[in-house]
Design a protein around this motif. Structure first.
Motif, mmCIF file in Angstrom:
data_model
loop_
_atom_site.group_PDB
_atom_site.id
_atom_site.type_symbol
_atom_site.label_atom_id
_atom_site.label_comp_id
_atom_site.label_asym_id
_atom_site.label_seq_id
_atom_site.Cartn_x
_atom_site.Cartn_y
_atom_site.Cartn_z
ATOM 1 N N LEU A 100 -8.755 16.376 5.227
ATOM 2 C CA LEU A 100 -7.672 17.378 5.247
ATOM 3 C C LEU A 100 -6.758 17.172 6.453
ATOM 4 O O LEU A 100 -7.221 16.926 7.564
ATOM 5 N N ASP A 101 -5.447 17.346 6.191
ATOM 6 C CA ASP A 101 -4.474 17.320 7.293
ATOM 7 C C ASP A 101 -3.956 18.712 7.628
ATOM 8 O O ASP A 101 -3.577 18.984 8.752
ATOM 9 N N ALA A 102 -3.866 19.559 6.594
ATOM 10 C CA ALA A 102 -3.127 20.805 6.799
ATOM 11 C C ALA A 102 -3.615 21.879 5.854
ATOM 12 O O ALA A 102 -4.259 21.608 4.843
ATOM 13 N N MET A 139 0.842 -1.194 0.000
ATOM 14 C CA MET A 139 0.000 0.000 0.000
ATOM 15 C C MET A 139 0.883 1.253 0.000
ATOM 16 O O MET A 139 1.906 1.295 0.672
ATOM 17 N N ALA A 140 0.534 2.229 -0.766
ATOM 18 C CA ALA A 140 1.329 3.465 -0.831
ATOM 19 C C ALA A 140 1.314 4.161 0.521
ATOM 20 O O ALA A 140 0.290 4.187 1.206
ATOM 21 N N PRO A 141 2.470 4.730 0.921
ATOM 22 C CA PRO A 141 2.514 5.510 2.165
ATOM 23 C C PRO A 141 1.500 6.637 2.082
ATOM 24 O O PRO A 141 1.303 7.226 1.024
ATOM 25 N N ARG A 142 0.906 6.932 3.202
ATOM 26 C CA ARG A 142 -0.066 8.010 3.244
ATOM 27 C C ARG A 142 0.600 9.345 2.936
ATOM 28 O O ARG A 142 1.715 9.618 3.361
ATOM 29 N N LYS A 143 -0.092 10.168 2.179
ATOM 30 C CA LYS A 143 0.411 11.506 1.903
ATOM 31 C C LYS A 143 -0.383 12.510 2.722
ATOM 32 O O LYS A 143 -1.549 12.273 3.058
ATOM 33 N N MET A 144 0.264 13.623 3.025
ATOM 34 C CA MET A 144 -0.424 14.696 3.728
ATOM 35 C C MET A 144 -1.390 15.374 2.762
ATOM 36 O O MET A 144 -1.004 15.783 1.677
ATOM 37 N N GLN A 145 -2.654 15.506 3.174
ATOM 38 C CA GLN A 145 -3.657 16.195 2.367
ATOM 39 C C GLN A 145 -3.662 17.665 2.768
ATOM 40 O O GLN A 145 -3.967 17.984 3.912
ATOM 41 N N ILE A 146 -3.366 18.504 1.839
ATOM 42 C CA ILE A 146 -3.251 19.917 2.201
ATOM 43 C C ILE A 146 -4.140 20.795 1.327
ATOM 44 O O ILE A 146 -4.386 20.480 0.151
ATOM 45 N N ALA A 147 -4.630 21.864 1.935
ATOM 46 C CA ALA A 147 -5.432 22.861 1.220
ATOM 47 C C ALA A 147 -4.644 24.163 1.171
ATOM 48 O O ALA A 147 -3.913 24.481 2.104
ATOM 49 N N ALA A 148 -4.818 24.886 0.074
ATOM 50 C CA ALA A 148 -4.108 26.148 -0.080
ATOM 51 C C ALA A 148 -5.085 27.307 0.044
ATOM 52 O O ALA A 148 -6.058 27.379 -0.707
ATOM 53 N N ALA A 149 -4.815 28.225 0.969
ATOM 54 C CA ALA A 149 -5.667 29.415 1.115
ATOM 55 C C ALA A 149 -4.963 30.605 0.493
ATOM 56 O O ALA A 149 -3.845 30.935 0.882
#
Lengths: 355, 355, 355, 355
Positions: free
Chosen positions: D71-73, D1-11
């Motif tokens: 979302l993480d960040a 399984m692929a390593p988890r990636k950080m889910q990020i939003a851009a403001a």
């Protein structure tokens, strides 16, 4: 009583001759310029104004000048074609000689000067290669001698002049001996200095173009040339001469050793100013060799004087001046013929057979 | 007949005094060093060997020296404390004066010299700030004058000496006037040159530390100091002086204008050598100001001589030398007090009230 | 719907192979690394950790990998000896190819790849010469194209590696093709770029030494070599390759034209730090080509991807990669034989007769 | 399984916001940009083209965006005035925060973010000062840490922008907080890094001019300003900010220690090209900070992602971001008032009394 000063006469008052005369007049505390010669009326006119008032006797005849009483030495800055004859005559009058490079563009004639000097072992006879007196080259040499770069094995050196659109260089090529004899002779002399004067060429190759002054071809000369001298002891020198630089004089040397490298003037500069403007950051470059080597010529004159007055050996052997011209002439031959020259391990020419 | 040379006497044969004497002896063609004075027996011993043989009469008494017949001028390189008195005495003997900076660390005393000079308008009286005679600064100045950077508005300048662990600077601080008077005075003089000598301070602030020589505090001095001088005409100069450099002398100036910038000596270097080794690429830095400014001192001596012989104005006004010391003293006051100094628009001190 | 990405497989996971794989995995937004091959168990082990988790299928068999469904392209970073075969096989599977330089050290084999590419005109086949993708070289090229230096006529270029005392370069020489094929091929490619790819050699000369790794002689190779290529159109290139630098990677190029000069990386540096210390001022140099060209490899991968997805021409012609190797091989022949090679004006070898 | 990636939003999708979004989209292997917000229709239009196709959900409402599932960040690159509010809201949604500098131009508001972060100790909250992620600054810092310069005591740092005649900077000054808060905040942050974040100001002075944009005075701002911060522990920082450079971006730092000095970017350059022409030798300078710091922003994004995924401390403390703004605001106050600010040894303001 004041310490005795060396009494020196200046032969030749052209571009370099003037500079030598003025240096000995003003910038060599232990020397006194007492005489000067030029065959050229305009130059003598200049001398009437700039030398005569300070006690310098003027001559339009070299032979008469060297008979002046009390003379110790002559600095020769005349046209190359008479360097050798004047040097030999001076020695015959028991005068020390500082001769502008080269002794001659002919090896045979160069050798005559060396032979004459051998007959007058008490005289100091030096053919000035200005870079030997430059602080930066000396610092590089000392660092090398102290082992900073291990064993020096590759030398890259270039003598590059600012482009002169006046056509001067074309006329000049008629008698200069060609770019490798006229310009690269400095780089070759540096090679003999940094590699040792006992190096023997194994092969010599050179190539050139006439990119901006096609008329140079009339005199078998080029405005850009590159050459490689392979030596028998596992060392290589490669050279670039150009008369095409847009930006000014750019004389660069790199000495590459088994454990380090030294560069001299890799980033040429007129002074310590940088100009920041909308197009970037710019520094200027000296337009001519005098802007780069003025202080070296002053040191040369002073050290020559010290050698004469203190009877110490001159800092560069006369026979090296011949060897440098010889290698320059070979490079020029390779350049013009397009042929590689080869030499055996005692330096005898193998091929192509010399004409 | 040979053109007349300026006959000059040298007062003081310490570190700088010796250099001035030797320059006038050997490197100023239009001058003749004919006399020298030092109160110090060791210095006189040196002079017996290096000056007397060349026709220089030696004195252990300044007053007697300036009575020597035929003298035209005096170069003063004694201790700062006697500069002013010697300069005034020389003027009273109708002698031109080249005085090592500063005239005095006291403004009042400086002013006395200026006043004396006013009484002798035919005499050339110059307080030498060497950077005014440096080729790079002159090139920068000319570029600025030609409009290369628009209107100059910010000047950053630093005088940074190599760290001297001997303790010399501590003793020296006892009478030097402090870092801003002793060192930054050069940077301030450059400010007056590049911004114009009519600039008037609006505020002065300065801060310092004693990072390597805590004993400097005994004399209210510092081994590192920064200062800002705000001028009334919308210009700002900021300075850094240090006696802590590991690598050597680093005197840098940036002149920033509305349309460009000029830097002088941003990349200090002893010569044109770079050394490539396992740790990277290294160039050396001059250890002392002499390595940076030797040629400027030679030019200063020659230009002063020209002014005397040709009766032309000296290249820097004497009152600027006072103004530079005055601003240096204010910076030093701000440094020691930790207070900002303020001035009205005709330059009168507003606050804090002067003690 | 998300725009389609190029599906690429990486062949070879050695030093350069790994870097290509990681670049396509992480630094090429329009590409997706979907497969990787190595014959080496250790490299596959590395891939299990660094590639497989991100969806990359691993292979120990190249032929199987290129059969993977959906593949668009292969990046080949295996040993040079299999570059050509793998490239041809990929084309036969209708895959675009980005191949690490050189295609082969054999001209005949190189030509086979070119011939194969001709048969697949719809495929993008590029042999990557990293310097073509470097910002500084591109800026220099653009300035030249805009006429900044007039007509370019002299090119000096050097590829100099940090000395590696491990003996790696000796083993490597067994199959690298020699310094001119392995290292100078970059400088030759730059020559074809800056002078135009239609230049025809007139003569080729080269000389070398083994100053620090005498065992190189076993493989007819050298640790320092210089060479000159004279072209028929009045242009000259000269090269220096070395594996002996103490200070790091030093890849320098100068392009000299009739009206100016451009230099690239004349003053190599790891970053923008200068360290001032008692010995002077030092800056560090990247130890390896990766420190100098990392961003160029990233750009290469991105531009190749753009060409594939947008069906635009690749930025460098495949036949140039062959021509560069050819000239490199000639230089190496001249180096080993000590003979000058000559060519007629349509590029046919005149002398010495080829073996 | 692929390593988890950080889910990020851009403001924010303005100048810097776009760059952050693109960096997280393409240049941060362990992160996935999944959402983006802008209140600006034009920016959203851009995002439709450049972000949406790659799976990024777009929002014109910040509050809605941070409710997106998974979302993480958040990376905040909106206008400074809303940084703090958005950061706090994100924390309340349990999101990690990377916020463009400054948190706010108001210290009180900055402090609110710090307080909110304290309440969410498991969240990574970082205010990005790009220079902390620049290779050159890091190399300098490491050298200092290894003792290369002894004890650092003087820091000189400048942030100088290319002159922008469009008038942009005047409008910008209305809300930027002034040159010391907007520009020098980077230099102040470097000071806290190199001197240690426990340094306490003892006095603060600053002076400025409006040389090219007199309209800045409307907003109490200046186009050139210098300032000095004296610290209680015997260290001094001095700063220069300018928006008037003709040549481009010139951000220089010198860290001067008791035994050596480090400089960063003393000789700014766009790339490794030098152009030699009739006027000298010229190199270009990046026109904007992006040309200097692009790679630092990429590294910042990657390191923030690593901290989130690996739960390691962020490389710079949030409270430093407040301290840097505080010192910047004091410098600005000193600049506008013309008064020196003084502080006791625990950092309490002594004089002038704060308004």
């Amino acid at each position: 009583m004041a310490p005795r000063k060396m009494q020196i006469a200046a032969a030749g008052l052209g571009r370099m001759g003037k500079r030598h005369a003025i240096n000995f007049l003003n910038r060599v505390p232990r020397a006194e310029l007492v005489a000067a010669f030029s065959p050229d009326p305009e130059e003598l006119q200049w001398a009437k104004q700039h030398l005569e008032p300070y006690g310098v006797t003027l001559y339009d005849n070299y032979d008469k000048m060297i008979e002046q009483k009390g003379l110790d030495a002559v600095v020769i800055g005349t046209a190359t074609s008479v360097h050798a004859e004047e040097a030999v005559k001076a020695m015959e009058k028991n005068l020390h000689v500082l001769c502008e490079k080269p002794l001659s563009t002919s090896i045979a004639v160069c050798q005559e000067v060396v032979d004459a000097a051998k007959k007058h072992p008490s005289l100091k006879v030096m053919c000035g290669f200005s870079r030997r007196f430059d602080d930066s080259y000396r610092d590089a040499y000392n660092k090398m001698e102290q082992g900073a770069i291990g064993r020096p094995v590759i030398l890259r050196s270039q003598t590059c002049d600012k482009h002169d659109p006046s056509g001067f260089f074309v006329e000049y090529a008629a008698w200069s001996g060609g770019v490798f004899v006229d310009m690269a002779v400095h780089d070759i002399d540096l090679t003999l200095w940094f590699f040792g004067d006992d190096v023997t060429p194994k092969s010599i190759s050179a190539y050139g173009i006439t990119a901006v002054q096609p008329d140079l071809r009339k005199y078998n000369d080029y405005d850009n040339a590159v050459g490689i001298v392979e030596f028998h002891n596992g060392k290589i020198a490669h050279y670039y001469c150009s008369r095409m630089m847009a930006h000014g004089q750019e004389d660069v040397t790199e000495i590459i050793g088994t454990e380090g490298k030294l560069s001299v003037n890799l980033n040429p500069q007129s002074n310590l100013v940088n100009y920041y403007h909308a197009g970037g950051i710019t520094r200027e470059v000296p337009p001519h060799y005098w802007g780069r080597f003025e202080q070296a010529f002053v040191k040369e004159a002073n050290e020559f004087t010290d050698c004469v007055l203190d009877d110490t050996p001159v800092p560069m052997k006369l026979k090296n001046a011949v060897k440098a011209v010889q290698i320059g002439a070979w490079l020029q031959e390779a350049l013009v013929s397009g042929k590689q020259l080869r030499f055996d391990d005692i330096g005898r020419r193998i091929e192509p057979a010399k004409l």
